[in-house]
Write an enzyme that holds these catalytic residues in place. Structure first.
Site, short mmCIF file in Angstrom:
data_model
loop_
_atom_site.label_atom_id
_atom_site.label_comp_id
_atom_site.label_asym_id
_atom_site.label_seq_id
_atom_site.Cartn_x
_atom_site.Cartn_y
_atom_site.Cartn_z
CB CYS A 1 -23.18 5.12 26.15
SG CYS A 1 -22.49 6.77 26.09
CD GLU B 1 -18.87 -0.87 25.71
OE1 GLU B 1 -19.35 -0.81 26.87
OE2 GLU B 1 -19.12 -0.01 24.84
CG HIS C 1 -18.68 3.11 26.44
ND1 HIS C 1 -19.44 2.64 25.40
CD2 HIS C 1 -18.80 4.46 26.41
CE1 HIS C 1 -19.98 3.66 24.76
NE2 HIS C 1 -19.61 4.77 25.35
CG ASP D 1 -1.86 -1.04 1.40
OD1 ASP D 1 -2.04 -1.76 0.40
OD2 ASP D 1 -2.43 -1.20 2.49
N1 GLN Z 1 -24.79 10.05 21.52
C1 GLN Z 1 -24.75 9.99 22.95
C2 GLN Z 1 -23.91 11.10 23.54
O1 GLN Z 1 -23.07 11.66 22.88
C3 GLN Z 1 -24.30 8.62 23.44
C4 GLN Z 1 -22.91 8.28 23.02
C5 GLN Z 1 -22.59 6.82 23.15
O2 GLN Z 1 -23.49 5.98 23.21
N2 GLN Z 1 -21.32 6.47 23.16
O3 GLN Z 1 -24.04 11.41 24.70
#
Ligand code: GLN
Length: 536
Positions: A384, A512, A510, A151
């Site tokens: 979130c 995860e 989050h 590439d």
């Molecule tokens: N869009 C939403 C915010 O900015 C949630 C973002 C997300 O789920 N990571 O608060």
């Protein structure tokens, strides 16, 4: 242990998506299991400064580090395999490289000089590569070079690592090249020519690989290995087979069998002690031989590309194993969920996860899914945007605030139960300006969150602009949705729970991102447990 940090460079040829990230993480795992301190970094040849502004359809999930860097999803694999948090130093992009070279140029650091790809860009690449090893005094740094050899955009990286090998001297670096050996069903043969060509391409750029890892659907015969070794100028034992396996977590064990780690240690002149992999082997056995199954739905809008939910999907693998259960995860398009089909779409699920996301597309299907989980007492985890949908749903259907919404969806909604954070209001640049990285949260006792974490002080990673609007907090609390976790410095709500529900948890952060093989995330573990209970 070595006096200097040694480097392993991983390149790929023939095709993209061969799994350089998994091979890098597997090698790191094996070296770690033999007592070495390791880190893995990814060099991405695109011009975006980071993947934060990329659509998940383009690039899969954007992974967030504790220090708030938005990075490539391979960093998630690194953490899941070796359980060591990554940081902004583990991901370098061409955008970052140019950004710092150009700002040095403006500052006058190169006064009088023409600024060029070689040496200025390559020097900056080399500096970034070495930064990680020297910062943490590591034994081995594994550097994965994104893209495919040949590439145009990879060239400066290939040149930089060629120079590094030359500068470091023999026995301080090793090159692994990962290629594909396709099987032609018409002739019933495995073909090595693409590998030979790809190695030739590397040689043209001055790099002789030390080890070849060959991705293949069928086992490679001794003959094929010898042929590849001869034509590609590597030792026969440095030709490593990487055959397709059931779970990515088996790859380290496969690489152990192929002695990838021993070959690399020998090339680096490092001694090899016995690997300690008991926990890992136990985990892989649990993943491969679960004693039960449970069906959980992931409601999101990027479901055509499961990579968009990579960390969530892997968190369920970890949490499943911890519960001796296989989680059958069904990805459900939120745009397809309507009042008249919600039962048909979700009725068979034993748990419902409403996924993170951005923008209004698919939002009403997510709100309906929350309502379904709440009313039917199906275990629910909202992450979130998923938590924000839970708040919106509760406001509309329980508090009677019919038009409640997030100001992300409807700017002048009469009931902005989710609203832009004060600090976000003046922001016009989109890159790297969300609330990013780890923030503390204090959990109240007598909550599902406390039952999961067994502690009151936690820290979790964020990536969002909008928040629960505290003006409505009392109304929610009185009706039965209560803040189970709050940021101690700002009072921002981090966790929302329903008191009158078997397991209903929404988190603004989050979880995860921090689930690993050896430390599955407690919220996922308890969510799966609740789903198993629900199915009984
Ligand atoms: N869009 C939403 C915010 O900015 C949630 C973002 C997300 O789920 N990571 O608060």
């Amino acid at each position: 242990m070595p006096q200097v940090t040694k480097y392993v460079f991983v390149t790929g040829g023939v095709a993209s998506s061969l799994g350089k990230g998994i091979i890098s993480a597997s090698l790191a795992k094996l070296l770690q299991s033999r007592g070495y301190s390791v880190a893995i970094q990814k060099l991405d040849p695109y011009i975006n400064v980071d993947p934060g502004t990329l659509n998940p359809y383009e690039h899969g999930e954007c992974y967030v580090t504790n220090d708030g860097a938005e990075t490539d999803l391979d960093l998630g694999h690194y953490e899941r395999f070796i359980s060591i948090p990554t940081s902004q130093f583990n991901n370098v992009t061409t955008g970052k490289i140019y950004q710092s070279v150009i700002s040095k140029e403006r500052h006058g650091d190169y006064l009088g000089k023409t600024v060029q790809v070689i040496p200025h860009i390559t020097d900056e690449i080399k500096r970034r590569i070495k930064l990680l090893g020297t910062k943490h005094k590591l034994d081995v740094v594994i550097t994965e070079i994104g893209g495919t050899v040949g590439d145009i955009e990879s060239l400066p990286y290939i040149e930089a690592v060629r120079q590094l090998r030359w500068e470091m001297g023999p026995r301080n670096s090793a090159f692994i090249h990962l290629t594909l050996v396709p099987f032609l069903s018409a002739s019933g043969e495995l073909k090595t020519k693409p590998t030979q060509h790809s190695v030739k391409e590397l040689l043209e750029n001055g790099i002789q690989p030390d080890v070849l890892v060959l991705r293949t659907e069928k086992s490679l015969s001794e003959d094929i290995r010898r042929k590849v070794a001869l034509f590609c100028n590597v030792e026969p034992e440095a030709v490593v087979e990487s055959i397709d396996v059931k779970t990515i977590y088996e790859v380290p064990l496969l690489m152990l069998k192929e002695k990838l780690d021993l070959t690399i240690l020998r090339k680096l002149n490092l001694p090899a002690s016995e690997p300690r992999l008991d926990d890992w082997i136990h985990f892989v056995n649990k993943v491969k031989n679960p004693s039960q199954k449970v069906k959980i739905g992931l409601v999101g809008k990027y479901v055509q590309l499961p990579d968009a939910y990579k960390s969530i999907i892997e968190s369920f693998v970890h949490a499943g194993a911890a519960n001796d259960c296989k989680v059958e995860l069904e990805l459900i398009q939120s745009e397809d969920i309507h009042v008249d089909n919600v039962e048909q779409k979700l009725g068979h699920l034993k748990g419902i996860l409403v996924a993170p996301g951005f923008g209004h597309r698919g939002i009403e299907g997510k709100v309906l899914s929350v309502k379904y989980a709440r009313e039917n007492r199906v275990p629910f985890l909202g992450i979130c945007l998923g938590m924000q949908c839970a708040v919106i749903e509760y406001a509309r259907n329980v508090l009677g605030l019919t038009d409640a919404n997030s100001t992300e969806m409807v700017r002048n909604t009469p009931h902005p139960v989710i609203d832009l954070m004060e600090a976000q209001k003046g922001i016009t640049d989109m890159g790297g300006t969300m609330r990013l990285g780890a923030y503390p949260c204090v959990i109240s006792k007598n909550t599902k969150a406390y039952q999961a974490y067994h502690k009151t002080e936690i820290s979790e990673r964020h990536r969002h602009r909008y928040e629960f609007n505290n003006r409505y907090l009392e109304q929610f609390r009185e009706a039965g949705m209560h803040p189970a976790g709050v940021n101690p410095d700002t009072n921002l709500v981090e966790i929302m729970e329903l008191s009158d529900h078997p397991w209903f948890v929404g988190v603004q952060f989050h979880p995860e991102y921090s689930s690993t093989v050896l430390t599955p995330h407690p919220l996922f573990v308890d969510f799966v447990k609740a789903a198993i209970n629900f199915s009984k």
